[in-house]
Design an enzyme around this catalytic site. Structure first.
Site, PDB file in Angstrom:
ATOM      1  N   LYS A 171       3.181   6.799   4.899  1.00 30.12           N
ATOM      2  CA  LYS A 171       2.240   5.725   4.576  1.00 30.12           C
ATOM      3  C   LYS A 171       2.779   4.356   4.946  1.00 30.12           C
ATOM      4  O   LYS A 171       3.981   4.111   4.895  1.00 30.12           O
ATOM      5  CB  LYS A 171       1.934   5.765   3.068  1.00 30.12           C
ATOM      6  CG  LYS A 171       0.862   4.805   2.584  1.00 30.12           C
ATOM      7  CD  LYS A 171      -0.514   5.257   2.998  1.00 30.12           C
ATOM      8  CE  LYS A 171      -1.578   4.235   2.651  1.00 30.12           C
ATOM      9  NZ  LYS A 171      -1.533   3.038   3.501  1.00 30.12           N
ATOM     10  N   SER A 229      -6.146   3.621   4.220  1.00 33.07           N
ATOM     11  CA  SER A 229      -5.536   2.775   3.189  1.00 33.07           C
ATOM     12  C   SER A 229      -6.616   2.093   2.357  1.00 33.07           C
ATOM     13  O   SER A 229      -6.522   0.901   2.037  1.00 33.07           O
ATOM     14  CB  SER A 229      -4.604   1.733   3.809  1.00 33.07           C
ATOM     15  OG  SER A 229      -3.712   1.219   2.853  1.00 33.07           O
ATOM     16  N   SER A 259       0.788  -1.239   0.000  1.00 31.47           N
ATOM     17  CA  SER A 259       0.000   0.000   0.000  1.00 31.47           C
ATOM     18  C   SER A 259       0.817   1.285   0.000  1.00 31.47           C
ATOM     19  O   SER A 259       0.226   2.367  -0.117  1.00 31.47           O
ATOM     20  CB  SER A 259      -0.965   0.011   1.194  1.00 31.47           C
ATOM     21  OG  SER A 259      -2.112  -0.745   0.906  1.00 31.47           O
ATOM     22  N   LYS A 262       0.217   3.784  -2.753  1.00 30.73           N
ATOM     23  CA  LYS A 262      -0.752   4.882  -2.718  1.00 30.73           C
ATOM     24  C   LYS A 262      -0.083   6.256  -2.603  1.00 30.73           C
ATOM     25  O   LYS A 262      -0.723   7.278  -2.864  1.00 30.73           O
ATOM     26  CB  LYS A 262      -1.736   4.660  -1.571  1.00 30.73           C
ATOM     27  CG  LYS A 262      -2.584   3.400  -1.757  1.00 30.73           C
ATOM     28  CD  LYS A 262      -3.531   3.170  -0.592  1.00 30.73           C
ATOM     29  CE  LYS A 262      -4.446   1.986  -0.878  1.00 30.73           C
ATOM     30  NZ  LYS A 262      -4.075   0.778  -0.164  1.00 30.73           N
TER      31      LYS A 262
END
Length: 477
Positions: A220, A118, A58, A61
């Site tokens: 993140k 997320s 993730s 992203k």
């Protein structure tokens, strides 16, 4: 030492070189990739396996956010632009918001949901809204990566769910983090929102440094079985900002611990940098041509429960803070500080969750009404889910009884068939009794009273027909 000298004298040079290469080669199975750089200069302060290819999960992203916000900055879209949840977006795996196809959401709210929760569905909503399709947006992501000098990176989707060809490295992620800080300072707040509120639900940022580690201000987390637990983090102290990248950690707790350890070393060794060999600039790190390590067997084997999201913050790692490295020795000369586990165990600094909602941009009373409407829709969805689950459970009981009855009749029939043809009529009686008993069990309780039709073997009451199975409960979004 004398023994080593004798060994090197008697060993052929090629064998010594091979042994040295094996010792110095980075570990791949169960390894971690670690990198610490100065945000402003790109100077590398610490690196381990930093140029090995890795599955991003993730943290993908971050590029989705960068491409989207660049489009906003260039006037090709705005934060108020309304996007629609497509069937493709709605079908993404968790973690996600779980909106139905046709739901509309602004770029602003989609970004907040994607970066804090997320949300995989919101990443696809942004990709389709900005790039026209997942494939079109992936082309934009790859073109941007090449422009930034992310030479080890390729993208296939906007959310980091497992896909062939979705690859990056700690080096490239540090380059991307620097680009976000440098190119999008007016939108940087998106990467350090502590929490969001949707309806009645409050979701904390999976990056556990936010609100806990002093000065933490990005970025993140990520997790898939093949990659392990990933984190791109940053913190600022006394005007100095550092970026820490952790790939392949064994848990959500460990990735946060590793990041804190590196950041602490980076902030606490200003006067002792002469003891370390210079590592150059992040762009100068030489990529390694290799296949990304696949950590699936370590992360998601039969003995370890796979988490529903990229945050497993309950797990603590014994001994993680007891490791001694050159960095920790240098840090030991500074004033004592809290251990990473103590920092992570603390409650985050209180803050008001950022409101997110569906529909167009709203303010004032309209915003309050929109949030209330989302809360009502949320409660209705939960109620429908509970009802469907209860109905499915109820309908499963008659089906189970019918299956048990059929199984019993089959067993009885097989026993009867096994008897000789000349068996007495009385030998067949147990089968008839079992059959009637099975029908009796399936009948309503009121039929069990003495004297009722169900009690007469000559004229048994028809067994209650099982209800048709209800639809399965919807998956948790």
């Amino acid at each position: 030492m004398q023994t080593l000298r004798l060994l090197f004298r008697k060993t052929p040079i090629k064998i010594v070189a091979l042994a040295a290469a094996l010792v110095l080669a980075p570990r791949l199975a169960g390894a971690e990739a670690l990198l610490l750089v100065e945000a402003e200069t790109g100077k590398v302060l610490e690196a381990q396996n930093a140029t090995y290819p890795w599955y991003p999960a993730s943290v993908t992203k971050l590029m989705t956010a960068y491409v989207t916000l660049k489009a906003v900055k260039d006037g090709k879209a705005s934060l108020d632009t309304l996007l629609t949840v497509s069937p493709t977006a709605a079908s993404q795996s968790p973690s996600k918001m779980g909106y139905r196809p046709g739901t509309q959401v602004t770029v602003d709210n989609a970004l907040k949901m994607m970066l804090v929760k997320s949300a995989n569905d919101m990443a696809v909503v942004l990709a389709e809204g900005i790039g026209g399709s997942i494939d079109g947006f992936s082309i934009m992501m790859n073109e941007t990566a090449q422009k930034l000098g992310m030479t080890q990176t390729s993208y296939v989707n906007p959310n980091g769910l497992p896909a062939d060809g979705q690859i990056t490295s700690a080096r490239d992620l540090a380059i991307l983090a620097r680009a976000i800080i440098r190119d999008l300072p007016e939108y940087e707040y998106f990467v350090h929102i502590p929490s969001i509120r949707y309806g009645r639900r409050v979701v904390q940022n999976f990056n556990r440094l936010i609100g806990r580690y002093p000065g933490a201000d990005g970025f993140k987390t990520g997790f898939i079985c093949a990659s392990g637990y990933n984190l791109v983090a940053s913190a600022t102290r006394n005007g100095k900002r550092l970026i820490a990248v952790v790939l392949g950690a064994s848990s959500g707790q460990m990735r946060a611990v590793r990041a804190i350890q590196m950041l602490d070393r980076g902030f606490n060794t200003n006067q002792l940098t002469w003891l370390k060999a210079p590592l150059g600039n992040v762009e100068q790190l030489v990529p390694v041509a290799a296949t990304p390590p696949n950590l699936r067997d370590d992360m998601c084997n039969g003995r370890r429960h796979r988490p529903a999201s990229d945050d497993d913050g309950e797990e603590t790692i014994a001994g993680a803070e007891g490791e001694t490295t050159a960095g920790t020795l240098l840090a030991g000369l500074q004033a004592p500080a809290l251990k990473p586990s103590e920092i992570l165990a603390a409650a985050p600094v209180p803050s008001e969750p950022v409101l997110v909602y569906t529909g167009p941009t709203r303010t004032g009373a309209a915003l309050i009404a929109a949030v209330a409407a989302d809360a009502d829709a949320q409660a209705s969805a939960r109620h429908r889910g509970k009802k469907a689950h209860a109905a499915a459970k109820k309908d499963a009981k008659p089906a189970a009884r019918t299956a048990a009855k059929s199984d019993g009749d089959a067993k009885a029939g097989s026993k009867t068939a096994a008897k000789p043809a000349e068996a007495k009529a009385s030998d067949a009686k147990p089968t008839a009794v079992r059959s009637v008993a099975a029908k009796h069990e399936a009948a309503p309780k009121s039929a069990e009273k003495p004297g009722s039709d169900a009690a007469k073997p000559g004229k048994p009451k028809a067994a209650a027909k099982p209800k048709t199975a209800g639809k399965p409960a919807p998956k948790d979004g």
